[in-house]
Design a protein around this motif. Structure first.
Motif, PDB file in Angstrom:
ATOM      1  N   ILE A 183       0.913  -1.189   0.007  1.00 57.84           N
ATOM      2  CA  ILE A 183       0.138   0.359  -0.096  1.00 57.84           C
ATOM      3  C   ILE A 183       0.907   1.313  -0.074  1.00 57.84           C
ATOM      4  CG2 ILE A 183      -1.798   1.269   1.282  1.00 57.84           C
ATOM      5  CD1 ILE A 183      -2.738  -1.168   2.832  1.00 57.84           C
ATOM      6  N   ALA A 184       0.545   2.001  -1.100  1.00 55.61           N
ATOM      7  CA  ALA A 184       1.514   3.468  -0.971  1.00 55.61           C
ATOM      8  C   ALA A 184       0.419   4.537  -0.826  1.00 55.61           C
ATOM      9  CB  ALA A 184       2.382   4.132  -2.660  1.00 55.61           C
ATOM     10  N   ASN A 185       0.784   5.946  -0.194  1.00 57.61           N
ATOM     11  CA  ASN A 185       0.256   7.245   0.355  1.00 57.61           C
ATOM     12  C   ASN A 185      -0.276   7.294  -1.529  1.00 57.61           C
ATOM     13  OD1 ASN A 185       2.451   8.450  -0.573  1.00 57.61           O
ATOM     14  ND2 ASN A 185       2.616   8.976   1.955  1.00 57.61           N
ATOM     15  N   GLY A 186      -1.169   8.405  -1.722  1.00 60.79           N
ATOM     16  CA  GLY A 186      -1.149   9.081  -2.043  1.00 60.79           C
ATOM     17  C   GLY A 186       0.192  10.096  -3.332  1.00 60.79           C
ATOM     18  N   ALA A 187       1.280  10.038  -2.496  1.00 61.72           N
ATOM     19  CA  ALA A 187       2.389  10.477  -3.188  1.00 61.72           C
ATOM     20  C   ALA A 187       2.895   9.633  -3.695  1.00 61.72           C
ATOM     21  CB  ALA A 187       3.470  11.196  -2.244  1.00 61.72           C
ATOM     22  N   GLY A 188       2.722   8.321  -3.792  1.00 70.12           N
ATOM     23  CA  GLY A 188       3.384   6.790  -3.953  1.00 70.12           C
ATOM     24  C   GLY A 188       4.340   6.640  -3.425  1.00 70.12           C
TER      25      GLY A 188
END
Length: 141
Positions: A120-125
């Motif tokens: 799982i990555a956040n919105g910024a990758g």
């Protein structure tokens, strides 16, 4: 019939972007789970704990693995799921889930077991969580 040939070691499932996990989602999860830790609900408390702001509950994030797995392999039976959090997710950030097959093993009766490595990555990758799922695929599916 065994698992489709596309489901070989190394196969990557399409990244699955999910909706932003906002303050309303976190508050509803806190109410349902009974986890009212202020780092999830109160900016001041989160900052006092050394965080840049409120963060999403880890179990709320982890729960999103199931939906991604179901979209990739609706016929799969999830036999095991584990995860490790690398960094917190800020409330109001989105996530993208990825998966890659790490092992394919035939089972008795023609079923197939898959070990899927999850991310799982956040919105910024930036990576926030890694995990593994053990899945069983029925011989007839």
């Amino acid at each position: 019939m065994s698992a489709p040939s596309a489901l070989a070691v190394g196969h990557r499932f399409a990244d699955t972007p999910l909706a932003v996990l906002g303050a309303q989602d976190v508050a509803a999860y806190a109410e349902a789970s009974g986890d009212h830790n202020p780092i999830h609900l109160d900016e001041t408390a989160a900052r006092a704990a050394g965080l840049p702001g409120t963060i999403v509950h880890g179990m709320l994030i982890m729960g999103r693995f199931e939906g991604a797995i179901r979209s990739w392999l609706p016929q799969a039976d999830i036999k095991g799921l584990q995860s490790r959090f690398v960094k917190p997710l800020a409330v109001g950030d989105g996530i993208t889930i990825g998966g890659r097959i790490a092992r394919v093993r035939p089972l008795a009766g023609g079923d197939t077991e898959l070990l899927v490595r999850l991310t799982i990555a956040n919105g910024a990758g930036a990576m926030i969580c890694i995990g593994e799922a053990v899945l069983h695929l029925p011989a007839d599916g």
